[in-house]
Design an enzyme around this catalytic site. Structure first.
Site, PDB file in Angstrom:
ATOM      1  N   GLU A  78       0.839  -1.256   0.106  1.00  0.00           N
ATOM      2  CA  GLU A  78      -0.110  -0.150   0.309  1.00  0.00           C
ATOM      3  C   GLU A  78       0.969   1.336  -0.039  1.00  0.00           C
ATOM      4  O   GLU A  78       0.417   2.349  -0.576  1.00  0.00           O
ATOM      5  CB  GLU A  78      -0.880   0.068   1.222  1.00  0.00           C
ATOM      6  CG  GLU A  78      -2.207  -0.963   1.133  1.00  0.00           C
ATOM      7  CD  GLU A  78      -3.088  -0.856   0.246  1.00  0.00           C
ATOM      8  OE1 GLU A  78      -3.574   0.382   0.156  1.00  0.00           O
ATOM      9  OE2 GLU A  78      -3.636  -1.682  -0.356  1.00  0.00           O
ATOM     10  N   THR A  95      -7.804   8.549  -0.371  1.00  0.00           N
ATOM     11  CA  THR A  95      -7.342   7.366   0.179  1.00  0.00           C
ATOM     12  C   THR A  95      -6.697   7.812   1.205  1.00  0.00           C
ATOM     13  O   THR A  95      -5.731   8.516   0.939  1.00  0.00           O
ATOM     14  CB  THR A  95      -6.751   6.501  -0.713  1.00  0.00           C
ATOM     15  OG1 THR A  95      -7.818   6.006  -1.713  1.00  0.00           O
ATOM     16  CG2 THR A  95      -6.452   5.200  -0.037  1.00  0.00           C
ATOM     17  N   ASP A 153      -8.418   6.405  -8.339  1.00  0.00           N
ATOM     18  CA  ASP A 153      -9.165   4.970  -8.542  1.00  0.00           C
ATOM     19  C   ASP A 153     -10.492   4.894  -8.354  1.00  0.00           C
ATOM     20  O   ASP A 153     -11.490   3.871  -8.168  1.00  0.00           O
ATOM     21  CB  ASP A 153      -8.795   3.898  -7.536  1.00  0.00           C
ATOM     22  CG  ASP A 153      -9.077   4.292  -6.048  1.00  0.00           C
ATOM     23  OD1 ASP A 153      -9.494   5.491  -5.708  1.00  0.00           O
ATOM     24  OD2 ASP A 153      -8.627   3.315  -5.344  1.00  0.00           O
TER      25      ASP A 153
END
Length: 282
Positions: free
Chosen positions: A66, A89, A84
């Site tokens: 990640e 995020t 995305d």
């Protein structure tokens, strides 16, 4: 007494008991039952991912994929839009403004500490949920996120939501399926990326697809064969999204451990993600 000796003693005791109990039944049934019992003993003797040391390993493995770093605790402050379609995020597990888990995180933080620096964004997070919009958030929100990340209460809130939504359900399901630490980690990594839903592109759908190809150990199946099927099913889903199309976190990480039959995720561990090498020595 060492763990190895305890395991050996338990195995001998179990076999002795089975010999008495199964003496009067057909040999084929006795052989199958004894084999299942031996597998149960192995699983019982294994240390699960919820062990503190194994959990730390899991956090580092996920962080390598990640965040390209083993230092997962440095990621409390992380936040960006990775393109995305899930909005922002952020944090140690990639909480997203577009999927609801970032909203749940900030709400939990506010429950723990009313009036915190992120509390004022709750209305905006509710509005953008389900979209990639930054409306009402923007640079002010990302700056305040970085400020909140220095707060131990916000860090605890991230830990709590990681465990509640992702880690605990993944480990619990994996244990029910008869999987050891490696399988528990493969479930956890999948649920982190794909979410805990039941549709075909979420964790539940990936697990269902794998079970159509192979039985879980709890169903009497082979652990290697099942985990290979799970990895294959996950890669199909990953390749549907450009942001997740690189499957190296499966191919050069998880399948490397599976090939070595390191079902307990025992260090030393060496792997690559996106071509970058990592290792955990102890």
């Amino acid at each position: 007494m060492s763990a190895k000796h305890r395991t050996a003693r338990t195995t001998r005791t179990t076999r002795a008991a089975l010999a008495v109990l199964l003496a009067a039944v057909p040999v084929t049934v006795a052989a199958v039952s004894a084999g299942q019992a031996d597998a149960s003993v192995v699983r019982a003797a294994s240390v699960g991912l919820d062990d503190a040391h194994k959990k730390e390993i899991a956090m580092e493995l996920v962080s390598s994929a990640e965040n390209s770093s083993l230092d997962w605790k440095a990621q409390y402050k992380y936040i960006e839009d990775i393109g995305d379609g899930r909005g922002y995020t952020g944090g140690i597990i990639g909480f997203c403004s577009g999927t609801g888990d970032m909203l749940q995180l900030v709400q939990h933080y506010t429950d723990l500490k009313p009036g915190n620096v992120l509390a004022k964004y709750l209305p905006a997070l509710k509005k953008v949920n389900g979209s990639d919009s930054h409306s009402g958030l923007g640079s002010a929100f990302t700056r305040d996120w970085a400020t909140a990340a220095k707060d131990s209460v916000f860090q605890q809130a991230q830990n709590d939501e990681r465990d509640r939504v992702y880690f605990n359900p993944a480990v619990s399901q994996a244990k029910s399926d008869g999987l050891r630490a490696l399988g528990q980690f493969m479930y956890y990594d999948a649920i982190v990326m794909h979410g805990p839903g039941g549709d075909s592109d979420s964790f539940g759908g990936i697990r269902a697809a794998a079970m159509r190809k192979a039985k879980t150990p709890a169903q009497g199946g082979d652990e290697t064969a099942y985990l290979k099927a799970f990895a294959d099913a996950r890669k199909v889903v990953m390749k549907k999204e450009e942001a997740h199309a690189d499957t190296s976190r499966v191919d050069t990480e998880q399948l490397v451990f599976l090939s070595a039959k390191n079902f307990d995720l025992n260090p030393p561990l060496k792997w690559k993600v996106y071509g970058d090498p990592y290792q955990i020595n102890s």
